[in-house]
Design a protein around this motif. Structure first.
Motif, PDB file in Angstrom:
ATOM      1  N   ASP A   1       0.822  -1.212   0.000  1.00  0.00           N
ATOM      2  CA  ASP A   1       0.000   0.000   0.000  1.00  0.00           C
ATOM      3  C   ASP A   1       0.857   1.263   0.000  1.00  0.00           C
ATOM      4  O   ASP A   1       0.586   2.211  -0.742  1.00  0.00           O
ATOM      5  CB  ASP A   1      -0.952   0.018   1.208  1.00  0.00           C
ATOM      6  N   THR A   2       1.882   1.282   0.840  1.00  0.00           N
ATOM      7  CA  THR A   2       2.738   2.472   0.857  1.00  0.00           C
ATOM      8  C   THR A   2       3.467   2.625  -0.476  1.00  0.00           C
ATOM      9  O   THR A   2       3.623   3.741  -0.985  1.00  0.00           O
ATOM     10  CB  THR A   2       3.732   2.405   2.030  1.00  0.00           C
ATOM     11  N   GLY A   3       3.858   1.510  -1.042  1.00  0.00           N
ATOM     12  CA  GLY A   3       4.498   1.560  -2.360  1.00  0.00           C
ATOM     13  C   GLY A   3       3.557   2.118  -3.420  1.00  0.00           C
ATOM     14  O   GLY A   3       3.977   2.865  -4.315  1.00  0.00           O
ATOM     15  N   LEU A   4       2.303   1.759  -3.315  1.00  0.00           N
ATOM     16  CA  LEU A   4       1.313   2.329  -4.246  1.00  0.00           C
ATOM     17  C   LEU A   4       1.197   3.831  -4.057  1.00  0.00           C
ATOM     18  O   LEU A   4       1.204   4.606  -5.018  1.00  0.00           O
ATOM     19  CB  LEU A   4      -0.051   1.663  -4.015  1.00  0.00           C
ATOM     20  N   ILE A   5       1.085   4.229  -2.797  1.00  0.00           N
ATOM     21  CA  ILE A   5       0.880   5.655  -2.508  1.00  0.00           C
ATOM     22  C   ILE A   5       2.068   6.480  -2.988  1.00  0.00           C
ATOM     23  O   ILE A   5       1.895   7.579  -3.525  1.00  0.00           O
ATOM     24  CB  ILE A   5       0.632   5.856  -0.995  1.00  0.00           C
ATOM     25  N   LEU A   6       3.266   5.939  -2.810  1.00  0.00           N
ATOM     26  CA  LEU A   6       4.455   6.637  -3.306  1.00  0.00           C
ATOM     27  C   LEU A   6       4.316   6.963  -4.787  1.00  0.00           C
ATOM     28  O   LEU A   6       4.649   8.064  -5.246  1.00  0.00           O
ATOM     29  CB  LEU A   6       5.692   5.746  -3.138  1.00  0.00           C
ATOM     30  N   ARG A   7       3.805   5.995  -5.520  1.00  0.00           N
ATOM     31  CA  ARG A   7       3.671   6.213  -6.958  1.00  0.00           C
ATOM     32  C   ARG A   7       2.482   7.110  -7.275  1.00  0.00           C
ATOM     33  O   ARG A   7       2.526   7.925  -8.194  1.00  0.00           O
ATOM     34  CB  ARG A   7       3.592   4.865  -7.672  1.00  0.00           C
ATOM     35  N   LEU A   8       1.424   6.992  -6.500  1.00  0.00           N
ATOM     36  CA  LEU A   8       0.274   7.884  -6.735  1.00  0.00           C
ATOM     37  C   LEU A   8       0.674   9.338  -6.507  1.00  0.00           C
ATOM     38  O   LEU A   8       0.118  10.246  -7.120  1.00  0.00           O
ATOM     39  CB  LEU A   8      -0.906   7.498  -5.843  1.00  0.00           C
ATOM     40  N   LYS A   9       1.635   9.540  -5.585  1.00  0.00           N
ATOM     41  CA  LYS A   9       2.091  10.917  -5.378  1.00  0.00           C
ATOM     42  C   LYS A   9       2.632  11.504  -6.681  1.00  0.00           C
ATOM     43  O   LYS A   9       2.302  12.636  -7.048  1.00  0.00           O
ATOM     44  CB  LYS A   9       3.172  10.953  -4.292  1.00  0.00           C
ATOM     45  N   ASP A  10       3.420  10.703  -7.371  1.00  0.00           N
ATOM     46  CA  ASP A  10       3.944  11.182  -8.651  1.00  0.00           C
ATOM     47  C   ASP A  10       2.836  11.309  -9.697  1.00  0.00           C
ATOM     48  O   ASP A  10       2.843  12.229 -10.510  1.00  0.00           O
ATOM     49  CB  ASP A  10       5.034  10.215  -9.162  1.00  0.00           C
ATOM     50  N   VAL A  11       1.930  10.361  -9.672  1.00  0.00           N
ATOM     51  CA  VAL A  11       0.821  10.397 -10.632  1.00  0.00           C
ATOM     52  C   VAL A  11       0.009  11.681 -10.435  1.00  0.00           C
ATOM     53  O   VAL A  11      -0.358  12.356 -11.408  1.00  0.00           O
ATOM     54  CB  VAL A  11      -0.069   9.144 -10.453  1.00  0.00           C
ATOM     55  N   VAL A  12      -0.254  12.026  -9.199  1.00  0.00           N
ATOM     56  CA  VAL A  12      -1.006  13.253  -8.912  1.00  0.00           C
ATOM     57  C   VAL A  12      -0.282  14.472  -9.475  1.00  0.00           C
ATOM     58  O   VAL A  12      -0.902  15.372 -10.051  1.00  0.00           O
ATOM     59  CB  VAL A  12      -1.233  13.387  -7.385  1.00  0.00           C
ATOM     60  N   GLU A  13       1.042  14.474  -9.342  1.00  0.00           N
ATOM     61  CA  GLU A  13       1.803  15.609  -9.893  1.00  0.00           C
ATOM     62  C   GLU A  13       1.633  15.704 -11.410  1.00  0.00           C
ATOM     63  O   GLU A  13       1.475  16.788 -11.965  1.00  0.00           O
ATOM     64  CB  GLU A  13       3.298  15.476  -9.539  1.00  0.00           C
ATOM     65  N   VAL A  14       1.680  14.547 -12.057  1.00  0.00           N
ATOM     66  CA  VAL A  14       1.503  14.553 -13.518  1.00  0.00           C
ATOM     67  C   VAL A  14       0.115  15.071 -13.874  1.00  0.00           C
ATOM     68  O   VAL A  14      -0.048  15.902 -14.778  1.00  0.00           O
ATOM     69  CB  VAL A  14       1.722  13.140 -14.096  1.00  0.00           C
ATOM     70  N   TYR A  15      -0.875  14.613 -13.162  1.00  0.00           N
ATOM     71  CA  TYR A  15      -2.236  15.074 -13.449  1.00  0.00           C
ATOM     72  C   TYR A  15      -2.349  16.589 -13.280  1.00  0.00           C
ATOM     73  O   TYR A  15      -2.966  17.271 -14.095  1.00  0.00           O
ATOM     74  CB  TYR A  15      -3.250  14.408 -12.516  1.00  0.00           C
ATOM     75  N   LEU A  16      -1.786  17.079 -12.181  1.00  0.00           N
ATOM     76  CA  LEU A  16      -1.902  18.524 -11.931  1.00  0.00           C
ATOM     77  C   LEU A  16      -1.228  19.312 -13.051  1.00  0.00           C
ATOM     78  O   LEU A  16      -1.772  20.319 -13.534  1.00  0.00           O
ATOM     79  CB  LEU A  16      -1.299  18.877 -10.566  1.00  0.00           C
ATOM     80  N   ALA A  17      -0.074  18.831 -13.476  1.00  0.00           N
ATOM     81  CA  ALA A  17       0.617  19.538 -14.565  1.00  0.00           C
ATOM     82  C   ALA A  17      -0.209  19.491 -15.843  1.00  0.00           C
ATOM     83  O   ALA A  17      -0.383  20.494 -16.544  1.00  0.00           O
ATOM     84  CB  ALA A  17       1.992  18.912 -14.792  1.00  0.00           C
ATOM     85  N   ARG A  18      -0.759  18.322 -16.125  1.00  0.00           N
ATOM     86  CA  ARG A  18      -1.536  18.205 -17.362  1.00  0.00           C
ATOM     87  C   ARG A  18      -2.846  18.978 -17.281  1.00  0.00           C
ATOM     88  O   ARG A  18      -3.308  19.540 -18.281  1.00  0.00           O
ATOM     89  CB  ARG A  18      -1.818  16.732 -17.655  1.00  0.00           C
ATOM     90  N   LEU A  19      -3.458  18.981 -16.105  1.00  0.00           N
ATOM     91  CA  LEU A  19      -4.686  19.773 -15.938  1.00  0.00           C
ATOM     92  C   LEU A  19      -4.393  21.241 -16.201  1.00  0.00           C
ATOM     93  O   LEU A  19      -5.178  21.937 -16.855  1.00  0.00           O
ATOM     94  CB  LEU A  19      -5.238  19.603 -14.518  1.00  0.00           C
ATOM     95  N   GLY A  20      -3.258  21.700 -15.681  1.00  0.00           N
ATOM     96  CA  GLY A  20      -2.889  23.094 -15.915  1.00  0.00           C
ATOM     97  C   GLY A  20      -2.688  23.370 -17.393  1.00  0.00           C
ATOM     98  O   GLY A  20      -3.155  24.378 -17.925  1.00  0.00           O
ATOM     99  N   ALA A  21      -2.016  22.431 -18.057  1.00  0.00           N
ATOM    100  CA  ALA A  21      -1.756  22.624 -19.485  1.00  0.00           C
ATOM    101  C   ALA A  21      -3.053  22.595 -20.290  1.00  0.00           C
ATOM    102  O   ALA A  21      -3.246  23.390 -21.215  1.00  0.00           O
ATOM    103  CB  ALA A  21      -0.800  21.543 -19.978  1.00  0.00           C
ATOM    104  N   LEU A  22      -3.934  21.695 -19.916  1.00  0.00           N
ATOM    105  CA  LEU A  22      -5.204  21.599 -20.640  1.00  0.00           C
ATOM    106  C   LEU A  22      -6.044  22.855 -20.422  1.00  0.00           C
ATOM    107  O   LEU A  22      -6.628  23.402 -21.368  1.00  0.00           O
ATOM    108  CB  LEU A  22      -5.973  20.350 -20.172  1.00  0.00           C
ATOM    109  N   ALA A  23      -6.084  23.292 -19.177  1.00  0.00           N
ATOM    110  CA  ALA A  23      -6.837  24.525 -18.902  1.00  0.00           C
ATOM    111  C   ALA A  23      -6.226  25.690 -19.683  1.00  0.00           C
ATOM    112  O   ALA A  23      -6.950  26.528 -20.236  1.00  0.00           O
ATOM    113  CB  ALA A  23      -6.833  24.817 -17.401  1.00  0.00           C
ATOM    114  N   GLY A  24      -4.909  25.708 -19.749  1.00  0.00           N
ATOM    115  CA  GLY A  24      -4.248  26.760 -20.524  1.00  0.00           C
ATOM    116  C   GLY A  24      -4.635  26.694 -21.993  1.00  0.00           C
ATOM    117  O   GLY A  24      -4.924  27.718 -22.625  1.00  0.00           O
ATOM    118  N   ALA A  25      -4.648  25.489 -22.530  1.00  0.00           N
ATOM    119  CA  ALA A  25      -5.008  25.337 -23.943  1.00  0.00           C
ATOM    120  C   ALA A  25      -6.451  25.775 -24.176  1.00  0.00           C
ATOM    121  O   ALA A  25      -6.770  26.389 -25.203  1.00  0.00           O
ATOM    122  CB  ALA A  25      -4.814  23.883 -24.367  1.00  0.00           C
ATOM    123  N   LEU A  26      -7.315  25.472 -23.231  1.00  0.00           N
ATOM    124  CA  LEU A  26      -8.716  25.898 -23.377  1.00  0.00           C
ATOM    125  C   LEU A  26      -8.824  27.419 -23.307  1.00  0.00           C
ATOM    126  O   LEU A  26      -9.599  28.032 -24.049  1.00  0.00           O
ATOM    127  CB  LEU A  26      -9.579  25.234 -22.290  1.00  0.00           C
TER     128      LEU A  26
END
Lengths: 354, 354, 354, 354
Positions: A113-138
């Motif tokens: 579980d902790t190993g999963l969460i470690l990776r989800l932390k990075d996944v969340v960062e990717v999502y936030l960056a992409r959300l920002g980029a998508l909002a920017g494109a819109l």
């Protein structure tokens, strides 16, 4: 969570996401688990539960660890979790003197579980960056094409005119909310799991909370009581994934409808070709966004079945999470990429052009 | 949202919730829509869009409104929404002089969505009260029985001993988190919908935002831009319903497992009887909590399909919400009641008694 | 299966089905259970397990039975099934002399499952009749409009011309297959359940199979070994319901797309009106067919969760069936009616008219 | 259907199925599509639509075909289907003289759907063989242990004694029915798809049906009218997969319950070990069968969403099938293997041993 390596399949070219997928490869999975074992040992050394030398030896062994994948697979197949065999291999790598200092007071679920969460932390960062980029494109699209007159449609029929800016706002606003909700749920989600065999930290001999805090600090995660049988945060994150996929699917559906030859309110810079009809220019990413929305909506319903986690650990429910959550994470990421490409290739046509 | 009246069916005795169900009766639905029309007219009078007398007349007519249910049903059947016929009847009740002041600049979805939110506001209050009561009952149980020794079970096998307090904490913690997330999502959810036919408020002639704010204030809801085609907040609320149902289902599953004759870690004060076996004492509410968890998990997946809301109004997606959300709200409420009853009737047995 | 009475709600006007719904009313449910108890008693009298006079008395009591609904509801709420209380009331109605002859060797599930199957037999008949009528309407439409030239669309884009007949064939063929599969699965589905408390018929003292055969013959159902914990046939029937709903949803989606103002390949004789836009004519039944397809697809996934039926009777899984199957049956019926109305009101427009 | 190659992930060791998975690898996918193009060309040569030499050249080129995987992936990514790029590569391999004879009158969906069906034919064979083996193992178990006395459990409580044979029969009977339904649905499912761009076979210049028949004969599949937009047979097969997974999940759930330490009605020859508790012997395959049942039930609900196939080809719905069906097929296969292993390792314990 030991999950499929990024597949070299062709379908990945359409619905995959190499960057997110990589977080769920067997290598990333193993690497995360080794980081957890290392942090656990270091925290236990701080608390005096194991020796400093042992912790150092474990850290070294984890860094240099060469897995026997075949035996890990066999172990997973027999035990339902990979950790017993992993600990065996890790102890062997650590060597006899400090072997017993590996995995002290922990259980498989703490590591996975902790190993999963470690990776989800990075996944969340990717999502936030992409959300920002998508909002920017819109926002860029709105700046460029927002004044274009558009026909609003309700119940599949022409309603009244409005503008491209009005339409784009209906896409952008939920994305802004979802960015906000992700920032709020992340601290709740991104916490270590440490409980020992039945979640009480009893095997950590009174140092459980201190070890948890130290381990969390080392891993850059939050500290929290053991949550091994409480899957609400996993379910909440999965809900967010589906909310985002659904929001992107709505954009895709709108674009596919507006791009109909008979409607022609938007044009895609590039379209998919057909093996039989040379004139076709298909709105492929728009369609795929709808696919991913429906896919993740269905998977969400399945993931929530795993909330019924029997007693202190449910093999059935936990394995179900493993089958579902990585797929949701990857396809959500794929949706963000597809949506951005779609928006960047989209032009709202002036009425005269229709 | 025009939804089934609370049914007088027998099954409701097992899985229904009269209090929550009442919010989704046709009467409650109508009443909420009339409140919305009243608040809209009042807000429009404040803005000078209609006359004060007209607004007063509309308020009076709404208060005294006697629906022709048969024609409402027929109207819904033909139009897919009840509002066109409702407005017709309401205008007739208001009388010729002010008939045109009814429903000015609004569309069906403004009335129906805001009417739904009005009722969800009350539903949220009920949930919060029940969550508090359930948490209280769990804390009482922990105080009374918490010291009882219990065998933890992982993967359906005996693991190690812990205490009833340890077990109860795993039930209580997610409930506390869910209470917190409900309080945070409520302001996002509980906002009026006002957009007019295509969501731009254009028909409100420049007074749209002022009218929205005034209307929201009168209804005790938040103000927000039109969200008619943005269903993320509905989907987020539904996710919460399923997270709660799943959390309660986990409690039910644990109790059913612990109440097995062979395990006997808990005793229920009352059990269900059998038509064939006099010795049976079945853990009915525990089982039903599992049922409701699986039911709402599935419905959640279906509700999220409705996030793909085509263009400015999707008849298909919106109607799907109507079929799903009330059921989820009612069964979530039922789960809270059942869980409280279950906890209040639960005794952790001392080891000696087993 | 004790299920919600047909609700007097407005939403039923849009998505309900009075005829199918009536089979799931509490009255129909009770009536079916009484028929089962009557047939059981008669069959047991034939086998000599109870006296002829007792069987006659039971038949009379069932015919004249006046339920105490409040106590039935309370019994259901406590026992999880209504049968223990029903048997209590029935025994009282039968009178002391023959009270013990009621429900001999049977268990709740025998009565409830067989009572459900009795009603499904009628439901299947209604479906077959409506399928025939719908297929007829489609054939009539093909005869009348089949030659109309139509633009085929793939991936939401214009493809190549074909004819209305080509389109109608794609709607008709799966309906013909589904009629065929229903006829094949019906004999498998429409069998009595008789097993006694744990499914062995042991309480029928060697006469179990004979009693089952006689009971089946009296009820017009097939005979089969006890299937109380084998829910594959229920799941298979639910699959069929969703396959049909999905097939109808595809017709609805096609019509909604063809009826777009910009496409105008079809015209609906009557359309839904809007509370805000006088010019709107919304393809309401087409949209609702899509709704029902997505609703039943989701419910199917939930119903199949109930295949995991723990041991000899799962309260959790069985109750889940009760919540899901009646809804699926009713909305499938509603879809058939809506589809027929849609087809009868549909005109394929000649190209010149577009 | 271009789907993920069998992944080398560890999770596959637990829930994968190499034999079934191989049918969905990119190589198997490509190979099936090439078989379809070969059979199409041969059938078209028979009908005189293309020359014999062309057909021979196409057969040779398909046999020796060396794909440019990168460009196939890129083509899929852009076109939403791999066939346009595949045809391009194949024409190049065939050479200029006969390039135009490749893929005459066909469309992507003909190649992909028929290619899928070719592989499903083999998948069905594997299932039938495994079903037979599993039924055999169950019959062997009944022969050996059937007389063992067992406690039946209803609603999670002890009911009455019966025997292991009684229990085994409840597992075996639905498997026998499912084998029967698979044999009946197979001929319906295993038919070629040939329709050309919009399903009319118009591009085959009057020879469509003859070519379809010849192509079907060469491929060992049934012939049928074009069904590209009629997904009921795919949905029916998916229902069967879930019915089987659910049936196996019920066996798994029963075993997990019976194997509880407190119940001990069965013993597994081998159990899963824990990283923390040396005494644990976890019923891993039993738990995983429950996982797979819940997973496939959920996926079934998602697959049925794809029945709503817009017009003559829905990119959104079709891609959804690609994401779901292979997973269902693989996990169903995995369930069959796990179930057989479980049954072969299962011993019903004599009462004295408990």
């Amino acid at each position: 969570m030991m999950t499929p390596a990024p597949t070299p399949s062709l379908l990945d070219a359409l619905v995959g996401d190499g960057e997110i997928g990589a977080f769920f490869s067997r290598d990333a999975d193993l690497s995360a688990m080794l980081r957890v074992e290392t942090a656990l040992a270091a925290a236990e050394a701080e608390a005096g539960l194991i020796g400093d030398e042992a912790a150092q030896r474990i850290a070294d062994a984890c860094r240099a660890f060469q897995p026997d994948w075949d035996r890990l697979a066999k172990g997973l197949s027999q035990d339902g979790v990979v950790v017993p065999e992993l600990v065996r291999q890790l102890r062997s790598a650590v060597g006899e003197t400090h072997a017993k200092a590996v995995h002290v007071g922990a259980t498989s679920q703490d590591i996975i579980d902790t190993g999963l969460i470690l990776r989800l932390k990075d996944v969340v960062e990717v999502y936030l960056a992409r959300l920002g980029a998508l909002a920017g494109a819109l926002r860029d699209l709105r700046t460029r094409d927002g004044a274009a007159s558009l026909m609003a449609h309700t119940r599949m029929q022409r309603a009244l005119p409005f503008t491209a800016a009005d339409k784009i706002d209906t896409w952008l606003q939920p994305l802004e909310r979802l960015e906000d909700t992700l920032r709020h749920l992340a601290p709740r989600l991104l916490t270590i799991q440490l409980g020992g065999p039945v979640g009480t930290r009893a095997e950590l001999k009174g140092h459980g909370n201190a070890i948890a805090d130290a381990m969390a600090a080392r891993l850059g995660l939050g500290s929290a009581p053991s949550w091994h049988s409480q899957r609400d945060r996993v379910g909440e994150f999965a809900s967010w994934l589906s909310l985002l996929s659904g929001t992107l699917g709505k954009i895709g559906q709108d674009v596919a409808l507006m791009a109909q030859n008979e409607v022609r309110e938007v044009r895609l810079a590039t379209g998919g070709s057909s093996s039989a009809m040379a004139h076709k220019s298909n709105p492929v990413p728009a369609e795929v966004l709808v696919t991913l929305a429906r896919f993740n909506a269905g998977l969400l319903g399945t993931l929530h079945q795993a909330l019924v986690h029997e007693n202190e650990r449910s093999g059935a429910a936990w394995t179900l999470e493993w089958l579902v959550l990585p797929q949701m994470a990857v396809t959500t990421g794929a949706g963000l990429k597809l949506a951005q490409g779609l928006v960047e290739n989209l032009t709202f046509l002036p009425s005269a052009a229709r």
